[in-house]
Design a protein around this motif. Sequence first.
Motif, PDB file in Angstrom:
ATOM      1  N   GLY A  24       2.975   7.793  -4.788  1.00  0.00           N
ATOM      2  CA  GLY A  24       1.732   7.212  -4.273  1.00  0.00           C
ATOM      3  C   GLY A  24       0.622   8.228  -4.476  1.00  0.00           C
ATOM      4  N   HIS A  56       1.367   4.937 -13.364  1.00  0.00           N
ATOM      5  CA  HIS A  56       0.553   5.146 -14.573  1.00  0.00           C
ATOM      6  C   HIS A  56       0.402   6.646 -14.828  1.00  0.00           C
ATOM      7  N   ALA A  87       4.170   7.740  -0.007  1.00  0.00           N
ATOM      8  CA  ALA A  87       3.025   7.006   0.560  1.00  0.00           C
ATOM      9  C   ALA A  87       2.683   5.842  -0.370  1.00  0.00           C
ATOM     10  N   LEU A  97       7.901  -0.786   0.008  1.00  0.00           N
ATOM     11  CA  LEU A  97       8.692   0.045  -0.911  1.00  0.00           C
ATOM     12  C   LEU A  97       9.329   1.244  -0.216  1.00  0.00           C
ATOM     13  N   GLU A 105       5.926   7.878   4.811  1.00  0.00           N
ATOM     14  CA  GLU A 105       4.847   7.364   5.651  1.00  0.00           C
ATOM     15  C   GLU A 105       5.366   6.241   6.557  1.00  0.00           C
ATOM     16  N   PRO A 128       5.201   2.585   8.033  1.00  0.00           N
ATOM     17  CA  PRO A 128       6.507   2.431   8.671  1.00  0.00           C
ATOM     18  C   PRO A 128       7.630   2.784   7.682  1.00  0.00           C
ATOM     19  N   ASN A 142      -2.938  -4.855  -0.580  1.00  0.00           N
ATOM     20  CA  ASN A 142      -1.549  -4.694  -0.128  1.00  0.00           C
ATOM     21  C   ASN A 142      -1.426  -4.737   1.391  1.00  0.00           C
ATOM     22  N   PHE A 188       3.757  -6.999   0.760  1.00  0.00           N
ATOM     23  CA  PHE A 188       3.878  -5.545   0.935  1.00  0.00           C
ATOM     24  C   PHE A 188       4.050  -5.149   2.402  1.00  0.00           C
TER      25      PHE A 188
HETATM   26  N1  LIG Z   1      -0.618   8.734   8.158  1.00  0.00           N
HETATM   27  C1  LIG Z   1      -1.822   8.216   7.950  1.00  0.00           C
HETATM   28  O1  LIG Z   1      -2.811   8.591   8.566  1.00  0.00           O
HETATM   29  C2  LIG Z   1      -1.947   7.130   6.918  1.00  0.00           C
HETATM   30  C3  LIG Z   1      -3.207   6.721   6.493  1.00  0.00           C
HETATM   31  C4  LIG Z   1      -3.280   5.784   5.470  1.00  0.00           C
HETATM   32  C5  LIG Z   1      -2.144   5.226   4.936  1.00  0.00           C
HETATM   33  N2  LIG Z   1      -0.928   5.636   5.419  1.00  0.00           N
HETATM   34  C6  LIG Z   1       0.307   5.066   4.879  1.00  0.00           C
HETATM   35  O2  LIG Z   1       0.389   5.418   3.509  1.00  0.00           O
HETATM   36  C7  LIG Z   1       0.982   4.364   2.780  1.00  0.00           C
HETATM   37  C8  LIG Z   1       0.104   4.041   1.602  1.00  0.00           C
HETATM   38  O3  LIG Z   1      -1.077   3.473   2.079  1.00  0.00           O
HETATM   39  P1  LIG Z   1      -2.253   3.128   1.065  1.00  0.00           P
HETATM   40  O4  LIG Z   1      -3.301   2.478   1.839  1.00  0.00           O
HETATM   41  O5  LIG Z   1      -2.597   4.332   0.284  1.00  0.00           O
HETATM   42  O6  LIG Z   1      -1.498   2.049   0.134  1.00  0.00           O
HETATM   43  P2  LIG Z   1      -1.865   1.459  -1.288  1.00  0.00           P
HETATM   44  O7  LIG Z   1      -3.227   1.928  -1.682  1.00  0.00           O
HETATM   45  O8  LIG Z   1      -1.622   0.015  -1.260  1.00  0.00           O
HETATM   46  O9  LIG Z   1      -0.790   2.116  -2.254  1.00  0.00           O
HETATM   47  C9  LIG Z   1      -0.506   3.503  -2.221  1.00  0.00           C
HETATM   48  C10 LIG Z   1      -0.052   3.953  -3.582  1.00  0.00           C
HETATM   49  O10 LIG Z   1       1.104   3.223  -3.966  1.00  0.00           O
HETATM   50  C11 LIG Z   1       1.020   2.852  -5.334  1.00  0.00           C
HETATM   51  N3  LIG Z   1       0.986   1.385  -5.405  1.00  0.00           N
HETATM   52  C12 LIG Z   1      -0.048   0.556  -5.151  1.00  0.00           C
HETATM   53  N4  LIG Z   1       0.283  -0.723  -5.374  1.00  0.00           N
HETATM   54  C13 LIG Z   1       1.562  -0.708  -5.781  1.00  0.00           C
HETATM   55  C14 LIG Z   1       2.475  -1.717  -6.180  1.00  0.00           C
HETATM   56  N5  LIG Z   1       2.092  -3.003  -6.222  1.00  0.00           N
HETATM   57  N6  LIG Z   1       3.708  -1.354  -6.541  1.00  0.00           N
HETATM   58  C15 LIG Z   1       4.087  -0.062  -6.540  1.00  0.00           C
HETATM   59  N7  LIG Z   1       3.268   0.961  -6.171  1.00  0.00           N
HETATM   60  C16 LIG Z   1       2.021   0.628  -5.799  1.00  0.00           C
HETATM   61  C17 LIG Z   1      -0.270   3.434  -5.880  1.00  0.00           C
HETATM   62  O11 LIG Z   1       0.048   4.642  -6.559  1.00  0.00           O
HETATM   63  P3  LIG Z   1       0.144   4.657  -8.153  1.00  0.00           P
HETATM   64  O12 LIG Z   1      -0.962   3.783  -8.671  1.00  0.00           O
HETATM   65  O13 LIG Z   1      -0.063   6.083  -8.488  1.00  0.00           O
HETATM   66  O14 LIG Z   1       1.509   4.169  -8.518  1.00  0.00           O
HETATM   67  C18 LIG Z   1      -1.082   3.740  -4.655  1.00  0.00           C
HETATM   68  O15 LIG Z   1      -1.863   4.903  -4.765  1.00  0.00           O
HETATM   69  C19 LIG Z   1       1.172   3.201   3.740  1.00  0.00           C
HETATM   70  O16 LIG Z   1       2.515   3.109   4.097  1.00  0.00           O
HETATM   71  C20 LIG Z   1       0.327   3.554   4.938  1.00  0.00           C
HETATM   72  O17 LIG Z   1       0.928   3.117   6.157  1.00  0.00           O
HETATM   73  C21 LIG Z   1      -0.815   6.572   6.373  1.00  0.00           C
END
Ligand SMILES: NC(=O)c1ccc[n+]([C@@H]2O[C@H](COP(=O)([O-])OP(=O)(O)OC[C@H]3O[C@@H](n4cnc5c(N)ncnc54)[C@H](OP(=O)(O)O)[C@@H]3O)[C@@H](O)[C@H]2O)c1
Length: 326
Positions: free
Chosen positions: A8, A35, A69, A74, A92, A94, A165, A171
């Motif tokens: 991620g 990518h 993340a 996933l 991350e 959940p 997502n 997702f």
């Molecule tokens: N702890 C915190 O404070 C915090 C804050 C925000 C988010 N989070 C957690 O972090 C996680 C990611 O959140 P996010 O908002 O960054 O999610 P997101 O933007 O939907 O996706 C995260 C990453 O996953 C990959 N991805 C996106 N769509 C995908 C798909 N269809 N299939 C496979 N990989 C995909 C992408 O990386 P690539 O393009 O490089 O493959 C993207 O950068 C979540 O579980 C969220 O709960 C935690």
Amino acid sequence: MLKLGIIGTNWITQQFVEAAISSGQYQLAAVFSRHAATAEAFIEKTRPAKAYTVLDEFLASDCDVIYIASPNSLHAQQTIAAVNAGKHVIVEKPMVTHPSQLQALQAALAAHPQVMVFEAARHLYDPNFKVVSDYLLTHSVTGASLTYMKYSSRYDAYLAGEQPNIFSPRFAGGALMDLGIYLVYAAVAWFGVPKHVTYLPHLLASGVDGDGVAQLTYGDFDVVLRTGKTTNSEAQSEVYFGRDTVAFDSPGEFTALRLTTAKGTEDLWQPHAANPMVEEATYFAKALQTNDRAAFEQKWALAQQVHAVMGELRASAGIRFDDDPE
Ligand SMILES: NC(=O)c1ccc[n+]([C@@H]2O[C@H](COP(=O)([O-])OP(=O)(O)OC[C@H]3O[C@@H](n4cnc5c(N)ncnc54)[C@H](OP(=O)(O)O)[C@@H]3O)[C@@H](O)[C@H]2O)c1
């Protein structure tokens, strides 16, 4: 020094990598992205590391620990794959999207007893979380109202007809999975496993919850959780001790913390790192480097309880994700 691999490449991974490097205990070694250009662009900011677009090759690299993340749906499968490759995992929240996934994760861990998996529930490691935990050791709780509700940066896109997502059942998105889990973690860590739970969400047309109110019944007292991604809340969170109240903004933020008693109000707030992931990154590194199985077992047991409650809350509201078992 722990060799860190990441899955991620969004801003949260950047924040975690900065926290990990600032702890002095990690070096970024491998970046997985769908990518190559995205992986290379990420590495530009945090050299040196190797880019991967094939998961098996990434997992065969010499990383010690993988931070995951990716979109929620996933997490379980990627964690299991990493454990099976002999890697420690920081995943991350959940960690799982259905309680049944815990069994598969447990089986992978049983086959790799040297591996540890930590869920990145960052607020558990905020010093203010411990202030509340410590207060509870010597005072009887009579109830709580915990709120974490923030207008999502992706909600406008959802309203415009896209399906980001985090607003998609494909997702495992929605308010409970994204912000509500911080509240469930706080409730279970502070008060234990509730006897009964109910979640009353406002469902979006996509099928996930935009916001909602949960009630956790403990017998002698109740805990109310308010979460959402379609509204901003300024409401404070409170834990009640009869006449006395411990109040803070949200257990996911802790920008304030105070105790009000008959004698007046006392500021209990403890300074925390500006990057909210530094404390957890430091904790995980210490546990991994000292092979602190007790720390892992304790956090694993808590995660299991939390995800059992998450499953009950979701079932009570009839929220279903695409990957749910029949
Ligand atoms: N702890 C915190 O404070 C915090 C804050 C925000 C988010 N989070 C957690 O972090 C996680 C990611 O959140 P996010 O908002 O960054 O999610 P997101 O933007 O939907 O996706 C995260 C990453 O996953 C990959 N991805 C996106 N769509 C995908 C798909 N269809 N299939 C496979 N990989 C995909 C992408 O990386 P690539 O393009 O490089 O493959 C993207 O950068 C979540 O579980 C969220 O709960 C935690």
